[in-house]
Structures are given as C-alpha cells and as structure tokens.
Design an enzyme around this catalytic site. Structure first.
Site, mmCIF file in Angstrom:
data_model
loop_
_atom_site.group_PDB
_atom_site.id
_atom_site.type_symbol
_atom_site.label_atom_id
_atom_site.label_comp_id
_atom_site.label_asym_id
_atom_site.label_seq_id
_atom_site.Cartn_x
_atom_site.Cartn_y
_atom_site.Cartn_z
ATOM 1 N N HIS A 108 0.867 -1.192 0.000
ATOM 2 C CA HIS A 108 0.000 0.000 0.000
ATOM 3 C C HIS A 108 0.894 1.229 0.000
ATOM 4 O O HIS A 108 1.963 1.234 0.626
ATOM 5 C CB HIS A 108 -0.886 0.019 1.256
ATOM 6 C CG HIS A 108 -1.386 1.385 1.615
ATOM 7 N ND1 HIS A 108 -0.775 2.161 2.599
ATOM 8 C CD2 HIS A 108 -2.406 2.131 1.126
ATOM 9 C CE1 HIS A 108 -1.419 3.304 2.702
ATOM 10 N NE2 HIS A 108 -2.408 3.329 1.822
ATOM 11 N N ARG A 112 -0.341 12.558 -0.419
ATOM 12 C CA ARG A 112 -1.490 13.441 -0.519
ATOM 13 C C ARG A 112 -1.160 14.833 0.022
ATOM 14 O O ARG A 112 -0.208 15.017 0.778
ATOM 15 C CB ARG A 112 -2.674 12.870 0.258
ATOM 16 C CG ARG A 112 -2.384 12.662 1.740
ATOM 17 C CD ARG A 112 -3.484 11.901 2.452
ATOM 18 N NE ARG A 112 -3.190 11.720 3.855
ATOM 19 C CZ ARG A 112 -2.494 10.705 4.363
ATOM 20 N NH1 ARG A 112 -2.030 9.773 3.555
ATOM 21 N NH2 ARG A 112 -2.275 10.617 5.656
ATOM 22 N N HIS A 147 12.662 -1.591 4.022
ATOM 23 C CA HIS A 147 12.988 -0.549 4.997
ATOM 24 C C HIS A 147 14.254 0.211 4.631
ATOM 25 O O HIS A 147 14.356 1.411 4.925
ATOM 26 C CB HIS A 147 13.076 -1.149 6.398
ATOM 27 C CG HIS A 147 11.738 -1.369 7.022
ATOM 28 N ND1 HIS A 147 11.090 -0.392 7.745
ATOM 29 C CD2 HIS A 147 10.899 -2.440 7.007
ATOM 30 C CE1 HIS A 147 9.918 -0.849 8.154
ATOM 31 N NE2 HIS A 147 9.778 -2.089 7.725
#
Length: 304
Positions: A108, A112, A147
C-alpha cells in the site's frame, strides 16, 4: 510566506500515477490497468485505474483524486478542530496491490496534500502519506530491502526522519482488536508542514518516487514461487486482517466516504477474495506461525 503551488503538486501526482501503473504493468506481463474518470457532485473528481486477473497481480488499484468542498469532513478535522468549517482541497495518489502468489506481499502507498482556506486568513496546508508492506509468508531480506529503501528516501531530510515515520507507521497500521500490526510497516506521516512548502513537497516526492524501487524487486523475486492450496488458503485468511483495518481504522477510507467520494474507488483497496475462519491457530513452528511470531513484531528491520 510560503508560495503554495497546488498545480505543481497535482502535476506530480498525475505523473506518479502514470509511472507506477507503467511499472506494474510491465511486471505483470499480461494484464493492464483500466481507467475510469469520475466527477464529484460537490466538486472535483479523479482518475481511477484498476488491474485485475493478471499473471502476477490478482487485483490492484492506483487512484488519483482531487476533491474540494465548503467544509472539511470530520475525519480531516478531528486532529485539528480549529480548521472545522474551512473550505478545503484534497488531492493524492493512493494504491493497494494484491498479488496472486501467497509468497508475494501486498503493498500500500499513499501521498497526498490538503489545503484548508478561510477568507481573510492564510491558507493552512499539509502533506501526508507513506507506504507499508503486508506479507503472508515472511522473508527477512524482503523486509530489510523495503525498509532500507524507505531509510534512503528519508535520509536527505534528517537523521531522525526515517525512525520517526517508521514508528508512526508501526503505531498507525495496528489492529487494536487483534493486538497485532497489519504488516511489517514502512513509513507513515501526516500533518507535515513544519518545513517550508518546497522542502515538504520534496519529501513527498522522495517517498512517492521510492515506492516502486522498494516494492518491484520483491515482486520480481517472489512472483514465480511454487505454492499449494495450503498457502493460498492462508493468504485468503490473512487478507481478512487487511479488510478489517481498512474498514475500521483507515483515515483515507473514512475521509473518502465522508466527503462523498467515488465509493468504487475508495473500496478498491479490498482484495477480490478473502475468508475468515473461527479461532484459527497455525501449527506451532510452521511458516504460518512464523508470520505472527516473528514478522508481525515491531523491530528494527535495518538491523535484523
């Protein structure tokens, strides 16, 4: 005063959607994204793209939206009640990818921008986003690569940025009613405006641009792994946790529904097939048990 360039952000987000869709289409090799343009009655609209029944990706959505309104929805002003009643614009790219192979993790990502405005006052803007990884069968090297890529994206912005936003991700993508995280984490940030606009926007781009380098090598290394019905059924069972989080906790889902966004686009994050099983307990010592015993534990993956 910062110069807030909404059109520059919008242009970047549309380009990011194009690039991610192109890269994932190449990785799948058989399926492509279908596109649906939509308008929102209260203002704005979006560009939804969905891939389904591919050789690699069973279902995935990469959505762009730019919506506006006279007052912020409750989910957006809950953390900042002083902004309630302001007009707003919100734009972003949000994606969820559900691979077919149980050894390939779901991913995911979201980037924004919000801006809240009121006549006679300075606009209040902020950025948010991040990405996280949800494996069904764990591989340490995949977690380390994911990561490390996130760390590298954050590094130019400060030595503590990765650690802070990695911790926020661990805390946010957590199913309280299950007492377990959704996956192995990544990055999550919101209300980002403590830097100037240009620096904040640069950070947003660094996160958005690092998603494919973080995810595609993992997909490439796992997509052809042989599996049996056992692994497939476990994948469908664990997908249930994904559904639970998105419908109960996810801010983006709540914002979309509260702002009267396009429901099909908002719920594209849900997998095509999923199952629940009462009081399922994996066999001790199995790969299925290892997922929760080792991988779904908060840890420093850079040192694992």
């Amino acid at each position: 005063m910062d110069t807030v360039d909404i059109e520059q952000v919008k242009s970047y987000l549309l380009q990011l959607q194009d690039q991610i869709c192109a890269d994932l289409t190449l990785e799948d090799g058989t399926a492509s994204f279908t596109e649906h343009l939509w308008d929102r009655d209260a203002g704005g609209g979006g560009r939804s793209r969905v891939i389904s029944e591919g050789a690699v990706f069973e279902k995935g959505g990469v959505n762009f939206s730019h919506v506006m309104g006279d007052s912020l929805p409750a989910s957006a002003s809950a953390q900042r009640p002083e902004l309630a009643g302001r007009s707003f614009q919100a734009m972003g790219v949000s994606l969820v990818i559900h691979p077919r192979n149980p050894y390939t993790p779901t991913s995911h990502a979201n980037v924004r921008m919000f801006i809240a405005e009121k006549p006679g006052e300075e606009p209040v803007w902020w950025f948010g986003g991040g990405y996280d990884l949800t494996p069904y069968y764990g591989f340490k090297e995949d977690c380390q690569h994911w990561h490390q890529t996130a760390f590298d994206a954050c590094a130019p912005f400060g030595i503590d940025v990765y650690t802070r936003y990695k911790t926020w991700c661990d805390e946010y993508f957590y199913l309280t009613h299950r007492a377990e995280p959704r996956g192995v984490g990544g990055l999550f940030f919101d209300d980002l405006n403590h830097w100037d606009f240009d620096t904040s926007f640069s950070f947003l781009r660094a996160v958005g641009d690092s998603y494919i380098p973080a995810y595609r090598p993992i997909v490439r290394s796992r997509k052809d792994s042989p599996y049996s019905e056992r692994e497939r059924q476990f994948q469908l069972y664990r997908r249930g946790r994904y559904v639970e989080f998105n419908l109960v906790y996810d801010r983006g889902t709540l914002f979309g529904l509260q702002s009267n966004g396009r429901t099909e686009a908002i719920l594209m994050s849900l997998p095509p097939l999923v199952r629940w099983e009462y009081d399922y307990q994996p066999e001790p010592g199995s790969a299925e048990a290892e997922l929760t015993d080792y991988y779904l534990q908060r840890r420093d993956w850079l040192q694992a």
